[in-house]
Design a protein around this motif. Sequence first.
Motif, PDB file in Angstrom:
ATOM      1  N   TYR A  48      -0.584 -13.903 -22.456  1.00 57.50           N
ATOM      2  CA  TYR A  48      -2.001 -13.581 -22.541  1.00 57.50           C
ATOM      3  C   TYR A  48      -2.298 -12.125 -22.185  1.00 57.50           C
ATOM      4  CZ  TYR A  48      -7.023 -14.293 -22.336  1.00 57.50           C
ATOM      5  OH  TYR A  48      -8.372 -14.209 -22.572  1.00 57.50           O
ATOM      6  N   TYR A  58      -3.982  -9.684 -24.955  1.00 56.75           N
ATOM      7  CA  TYR A  58      -5.392  -9.359 -24.808  1.00 56.75           C
ATOM      8  C   TYR A  58      -5.658  -8.178 -23.890  1.00 56.75           C
ATOM      9  CZ  TYR A  58      -6.116 -13.329 -27.670  1.00 56.75           C
ATOM     10  OH  TYR A  58      -6.083 -14.185 -28.737  1.00 56.75           O
ATOM     11  N   TRP A 111       2.894 -12.584 -31.844  1.00 56.32           N
ATOM     12  CA  TRP A 111       2.278 -13.657 -32.627  1.00 56.32           C
ATOM     13  C   TRP A 111       3.291 -14.287 -33.581  1.00 56.32           C
ATOM     14  CZ3 TRP A 111      -1.523 -16.402 -31.215  1.00 56.32           C
ATOM     15  CH2 TRP A 111      -2.565 -15.868 -30.462  1.00 56.32           C
ATOM     16  N   THR A 126      -0.749 -15.263 -38.543  1.00 54.55           N
ATOM     17  CA  THR A 126      -2.197 -15.081 -38.682  1.00 54.55           C
ATOM     18  C   THR A 126      -2.917 -16.404 -38.493  1.00 54.55           C
ATOM     19  OG1 THR A 126      -1.840 -13.251 -40.200  1.00 54.55           O
ATOM     20  CG2 THR A 126      -4.014 -14.259 -40.227  1.00 54.55           C
ATOM     21  N   ARG A 178      -2.904 -17.207 -34.779  1.00 50.10           N
ATOM     22  CA  ARG A 178      -3.819 -16.332 -34.036  1.00 50.10           C
ATOM     23  C   ARG A 178      -5.269 -16.750 -34.263  1.00 50.10           C
ATOM     24  NH1 ARG A 178      -6.673 -12.183 -35.591  1.00 50.10           N
ATOM     25  NH2 ARG A 178      -5.509 -11.955 -37.520  1.00 50.10           N
ATOM     26  N   ARG A 179      -5.611 -17.052 -35.504  1.00 53.44           N
ATOM     27  CA  ARG A 179      -6.985 -17.465 -35.800  1.00 53.44           C
ATOM     28  C   ARG A 179      -7.320 -18.809 -35.137  1.00 53.44           C
ATOM     29  NH1 ARG A 179      -7.195 -15.576 -42.074  1.00 53.44           N
ATOM     30  NH2 ARG A 179      -7.532 -13.365 -41.625  1.00 53.44           N
ATOM     31  N   ARG A 180      -6.372 -19.716 -35.120  1.00 52.46           N
ATOM     32  CA  ARG A 180      -6.616 -21.004 -34.475  1.00 52.46           C
ATOM     33  C   ARG A 180      -6.811 -20.822 -32.980  1.00 52.46           C
ATOM     34  NH1 ARG A 180      -9.419 -25.095 -34.143  1.00 52.46           N
ATOM     35  NH2 ARG A 180      -8.437 -26.968 -33.374  1.00 52.46           N
ATOM     36  N   TRP A 181      -6.013 -19.927 -32.379  1.00 53.80           N
ATOM     37  CA  TRP A 181      -6.176 -19.635 -30.956  1.00 53.80           C
ATOM     38  C   TRP A 181      -7.578 -19.073 -30.692  1.00 53.80           C
ATOM     39  CZ3 TRP A 181      -4.627 -20.631 -26.285  1.00 53.80           C
ATOM     40  CH2 TRP A 181      -5.023 -19.790 -25.244  1.00 53.80           C
ATOM     41  N   GLU A 182      -8.039 -18.148 -31.516  1.00 48.82           N
ATOM     42  CA  GLU A 182      -9.374 -17.572 -31.347  1.00 48.82           C
ATOM     43  C   GLU A 182     -10.446 -18.652 -31.480  1.00 48.82           C
ATOM     44  OE1 GLU A 182     -10.082 -14.572 -30.335  1.00 48.82           O
ATOM     45  OE2 GLU A 182      -8.010 -13.878 -30.382  1.00 48.82           O
ATOM     46  N   ASP A 183     -10.250 -19.581 -32.426  1.00 48.80           N
ATOM     47  CA  ASP A 183     -11.192 -20.691 -32.578  1.00 48.80           C
ATOM     48  C   ASP A 183     -11.234 -21.547 -31.310  1.00 48.80           C
ATOM     49  OD1 ASP A 183     -11.715 -19.851 -35.151  1.00 48.80           O
ATOM     50  OD2 ASP A 183     -10.440 -21.372 -36.105  1.00 48.80           O
ATOM     51  N   ARG A 241     -10.455 -20.605 -28.231  1.00 52.10           N
ATOM     52  CA  ARG A 241     -11.112 -19.840 -27.161  1.00 52.10           C
ATOM     53  C   ARG A 241     -12.623 -19.897 -27.301  1.00 52.10           C
ATOM     54  NH1 ARG A 241      -9.196 -13.899 -26.903  1.00 52.10           N
ATOM     55  NH2 ARG A 241     -10.773 -13.872 -25.306  1.00 52.10           N
ATOM     56  N   ARG A 242     -13.114 -19.710 -28.531  1.00 51.52           N
ATOM     57  CA  ARG A 242     -14.552 -19.728 -28.790  1.00 51.52           C
ATOM     58  C   ARG A 242     -15.131 -21.110 -28.477  1.00 51.52           C
ATOM     59  NH1 ARG A 242     -14.211 -16.795 -32.795  1.00 51.52           N
ATOM     60  NH2 ARG A 242     -13.528 -18.360 -34.277  1.00 51.52           N
TER      61      ARG A 242
END
Length: 138
Positions: A43, A47, A63, A81, A84-89, A91-92
């Motif tokens: 992490y 980040y 990644w 990708t 990474r996008r699933r991780w961002e989803d 987190r949100r």
Amino acid sequence: MIAAGGTPLTDSSHGIGTCCRERAPAFANKELEKLVDGVLPLYAKLYGQPEVTVSAQQKRGLWHAIAKEVRTLGLYNRGSTHCRRRWEDLRRWVRKICEAQLGKSSQQRRGARRATHPGGGVPGPGWALEGCTAVTRG
């Protein structure tokens, strides 16, 4: 459809069906667990904790390594990708639930984060979960 010369146009001749891809299946629980287990130890590197400097190329490599671990399950060929996008989803989603439980708006949260993390930087992975009971791993 018929072209000007009288020859029928096929789907592939004018692009129908060539622009759209099939959607990947949703992440399975095992894949999500592998994703979280892969991201949390990295992490700070991913980040940008102030004490850790990592180039964009190195982050892409991290990644790729995380995606490779997710692919070891053999359920679906997930790319970096996609992971990474699933991780961002995720987190949100966690932030949204925690804000609702704690009664905080995103603007209040940003102000509190600035106050508790002077000089910018990104807080650790558990910052959104403090006081939140929405997500438990068991």
